[in-house]
Design a protein around this motif. Structure first.
Motif, short mmCIF file in Angstrom:
data_model
loop_
_atom_site.label_atom_id
_atom_site.label_comp_id
_atom_site.label_asym_id
_atom_site.label_seq_id
_atom_site.Cartn_x
_atom_site.Cartn_y
_atom_site.Cartn_z
N LYS A 104 -0.53 -13.68 2.82
CA LYS A 104 0.46 -12.60 2.75
C LYS A 104 0.14 -11.48 3.74
CE LYS A 104 2.50 -14.65 -0.71
NZ LYS A 104 3.81 -15.31 -0.55
N GLY A 105 -1.10 -11.42 4.21
CA GLY A 105 -1.48 -10.42 5.20
C GLY A 105 -1.47 -9.00 4.70
N LEU A 106 -1.68 -8.80 3.41
CA LEU A 106 -1.63 -7.46 2.82
C LEU A 106 -3.04 -6.84 2.82
CD1 LEU A 106 0.78 -8.21 -0.14
CD2 LEU A 106 1.31 -6.93 1.94
N LYS A 107 -3.18 -5.70 3.47
CA LYS A 107 -4.47 -5.03 3.59
C LYS A 107 -4.44 -3.71 2.82
CE LYS A 107 -5.90 -8.23 6.42
NZ LYS A 107 -6.87 -9.24 5.95
N PRO A 108 -5.22 -3.59 1.77
CA PRO A 108 -5.22 -2.34 1.01
C PRO A 108 -5.89 -1.21 1.81
CG PRO A 108 -6.92 -3.82 0.19
CD PRO A 108 -6.15 -4.60 1.21
N VAL A 109 -5.45 -0.01 1.51
CA VAL A 109 -6.08 1.19 2.06
C VAL A 109 -6.75 1.92 0.91
CG1 VAL A 109 -5.66 3.40 3.20
CG2 VAL A 109 -4.37 1.36 3.91
N VAL A 110 -8.04 2.22 1.06
CA VAL A 110 -8.79 2.88 -0.01
C VAL A 110 -8.99 4.35 0.35
CG1 VAL A 110 -10.94 2.92 -1.32
CG2 VAL A 110 -9.95 0.73 -0.62
N LYS A 111 -8.60 5.23 -0.57
CA LYS A 111 -8.77 6.66 -0.38
C LYS A 111 -9.18 7.29 -1.70
CE LYS A 111 -6.31 10.80 1.22
NZ LYS A 111 -5.02 11.35 1.72
N ASP A 112 -10.31 8.00 -1.68
CA ASP A 112 -10.81 8.68 -2.88
C ASP A 112 -10.94 7.72 -4.05
OD1 ASP A 112 -10.88 11.10 -1.49
OD2 ASP A 112 -8.81 11.59 -2.05
N GLY A 113 -11.41 6.51 -3.77
CA GLY A 113 -11.69 5.54 -4.83
C GLY A 113 -10.46 4.83 -5.37
N ILE A 114 -9.29 5.01 -4.77
CA ILE A 114 -8.07 4.34 -5.22
C ILE A 114 -7.57 3.44 -4.09
CG2 ILE A 114 -5.67 4.67 -5.95
CD1 ILE A 114 -6.51 7.30 -7.21
N ALA A 115 -7.21 2.22 -4.44
CA ALA A 115 -6.69 1.27 -3.47
C ALA A 115 -5.17 1.35 -3.45
CB ALA A 115 -7.15 -0.15 -3.81
N TYR A 116 -4.60 1.48 -2.27
CA TYR A 116 -3.15 1.55 -2.10
C TYR A 116 -2.67 0.30 -1.37
CZ TYR A 116 -3.75 6.48 -3.30
OH TYR A 116 -4.07 7.65 -3.96
N VAL A 117 -1.60 -0.29 -1.88
CA VAL A 117 -1.01 -1.48 -1.27
C VAL A 117 0.48 -1.24 -1.13
CG1 VAL A 117 -0.63 -3.97 -1.48
CG2 VAL A 117 -2.75 -2.96 -2.36
N THR A 118 1.02 -1.50 0.05
CA THR A 118 2.44 -1.37 0.31
C THR A 118 3.10 -2.75 0.30
OG1 THR A 118 2.15 0.64 1.61
CG2 THR A 118 4.21 -0.59 1.93
N LEU A 119 4.16 -2.89 -0.49
CA LEU A 119 4.91 -4.14 -0.56
C LEU A 119 6.30 -3.93 0.03
CD1 LEU A 119 4.10 -5.31 -4.23
CD2 LEU A 119 2.87 -5.84 -2.12
N GLN A 120 6.67 -4.81 0.93
CA GLN A 120 8.01 -4.74 1.52
C GLN A 120 8.92 -5.85 1.03
OE1 GLN A 120 6.86 -4.62 5.70
NE2 GLN A 120 7.08 -2.40 5.69
N ARG A 121 8.39 -6.67 0.14
CA ARG A 121 9.18 -7.71 -0.53
C ARG A 121 8.43 -8.05 -1.81
NH1 ARG A 121 6.74 -9.87 3.75
NH2 ARG A 121 8.61 -9.60 5.01
#
Length: 481
Positions: A104-121
């Protein structure tokens, strides 16, 4: 609840597609009776449309891996456009986080101990912190269903016991709440299951035709949904958790569509989608994690008789905590005076699959992709193509063999023939044993196998090789491309 954020870029003309104008997320409140019994506090998970307010998701506790029973987590929601997920791990620090399937090629971004994931579908995903696959977060999402009946907006405090609908009607709606009872469906019906509905009993489709089930809801701790002697059946969207055995069993049925089925099971014999003597079966866009075979295709067993043919499986993620991702052919009919005909499994195609893991301790049953022809079955014209295998904890990439097991069979299979493995790529991670192609004797052979661009750890299979591929006696016509 729904959040609608309009995104206008310039002046959209009259022909601009409606879906380009907005992002929208739909969150399903949990029924109040399960507030404390089903929650897992390992993660706090929120979702929003870009620039919108965060909305909390209910983190369901789901059992995984019968070998090492563990509590994982699951969240589900629907959306159109783009959404952002925020995942907070609540039980300690972490050094890395991964989103699988890797394709799926999804790369999380970690900031202040929280992982963020953006979904476009919409996607069905496993999110894993420090490679912990037994306490991971499953994320299941789907496009917003515009045909789902509309209910008044409710909070979880409002949702208690659901009112079981009248199943004699042509249109059946399971609204928010917890539902119990016998759910025997009738021919010609369309069944809708709300995203805040939890069913405590399975659906029964016995001797019916032209039935469609559209679900955003959950089946919790139920025995298998059964489709038997049925035709023209569509099952779209249900999520199954904590089932004691399997998820779905199809018997002597034709023209089946199994779409967007998400299941996580750790019960004994917890096969995912099982099929006995069924024809014209389509499985797509699903996520199957089980403690037995994920997908099975068999013939005779118990009081079931007949052939299997014309199966198409695509765009699906499989995760076998125990046993095979795909298993074909072990059960069939050893001819007898009462039932003189041997049975056939033919024209099965598996394409664009992600296999996240395969673990099988018993060498006789190893194989992420498995054909075990037993009980005089003929297995022929099977294609495995465009398949990505991420890890094999213990087991084989594929096993194609004439099988006989004293536990299940009364005779070996007749033949395995015309098998294609094309564009299959296994990372090499884990501790695999050699893949296997094995006949049994001069009368019971494996014939005509094409191995076309199959790689293990980046290395292409071009011949039998110790530790990678074993080809035994009574195998003929193997081609490498």
């Amino acid at each position: 609840m729904r959040i609608l954020v309009g995104l206008f870029i310039g002046l959209l003309g009259p022909f601009a597609p409606a879906h380009a104008e907005r992002n929208e997320v739909q969150v399903h409140p949990f029924p109040n009776p399960i507030r404390y019994t089903h929650h897992n506090d390992d993660f706090t998970v929120r979702v929003r449309v870009p620039g919108g307010g965060w909305k909390d998701l209910y983190e369901y506790k789901v059992k995984v891996d019968l070998d090492n029973p563990s509590d994982a987590s699951m969240v589900h929601f629907n959306f159109d456009g783009t959404v952002e997920l925020a995942i907070q791990k609540n039980n300690g620090m972490f050094s890395k986080v991964a989103v699988r399937p890797e394709s799926k090629g999804l790369k999380p971004v970690v900031k202040d101990g929280i992982a963020y994931v953006t979904l476009q579908r919409p996607e069905n995903l496993s999110i894993e912190f420090d490679d912990d696959r037994r306490h991971n977060l499953h994320v299941f999402s789907h496009a917003i269903r515009r045909d789902m009946p509309v209910t008044a907006e409710q909070s979880s405090n409002d949702i208690a016991a659901g009112q079981t609908p009248d199943l004699s009607q042509k249109t059946v709606f399971f609204g928010p709440g917890v539902h119990s009872g016998e759910f025997r469906l009738r021919s010609g019906s369309t069944v809708y299951i709300h995203g805040s509905a939890i069913l405590k009993n399975p659906l029964i489709l016995d001797g019916v035709e032209n039935v469609k089930v559209v679900s955003d809801g959950l089946f919790d701790s139920v025995e298998m949904t059964t489709i038997r002697n049925a035709r023209h059946i569509e099952i779209d969207g249900p999520i199954f958790i904590n089932q004691p055995h399997g998820t779905l069993r199809c018997v002597n049925s034709q023209d089946l569509t199994e779409r967007n089925i998400r299941t996580i099971g750790a019960g004994k014999w917890s096969d995912g989608l099982g099929h006995f003597a069924c024809e014209r079966v389509t499985i797509t866009d699903s996520f199957i994690r089980t403690s037995d075979d994920c997908l099975t295709f068999y013939n005779h067993r118990w009081d079931i008789w007949g052939d299997t043919r014309d199966v198409d499986v695509s765009r699906t993620t499989l995760w076998a905590d125990i046993a095979h991702a795909v298993m074909i052919g072990i059960h069939g009919n050893t001819p007898s005076p009462a039932h003189p005909k041997a049975e056939v499994l033919e024209r099965l195609r598996f394409s664009n699959l992600d296999i996240l893991d395969h673990d099988e301790d018993d060498p006789e049953y190893e194989g992420a992709l498995g054909i075990m022809a037993g009980d005089d079955n003929v297995v022929r014209d099977v294609i495995f193509e465009n398949i990505r295998v991420e890890r094999i904890e213990e087991g084989k990439l594929f096993s194609l063999k004439i099988a006989y097991t004293a536990k299940y069979n009364t005779s070996p299979g007749q033949s395995v023939e015309n098998i294609t493995l094309r564009n299959i790529h296994y990372s090499g991670k884990g501790s695999p044993s050699a893949s296997l192609i094995a006949g049994r004797n001069a009368e019971r052979k494996v014939r005509n196998v094409v191995i076309d661009n199959v790689t293990v750890g980046g290395k292409k299979l071009t011949r039998p090789e110790m530790g990678t591929l074993e080809i035994t006696e009574f195998v003929e016509g193997v081609q490498f491309r």
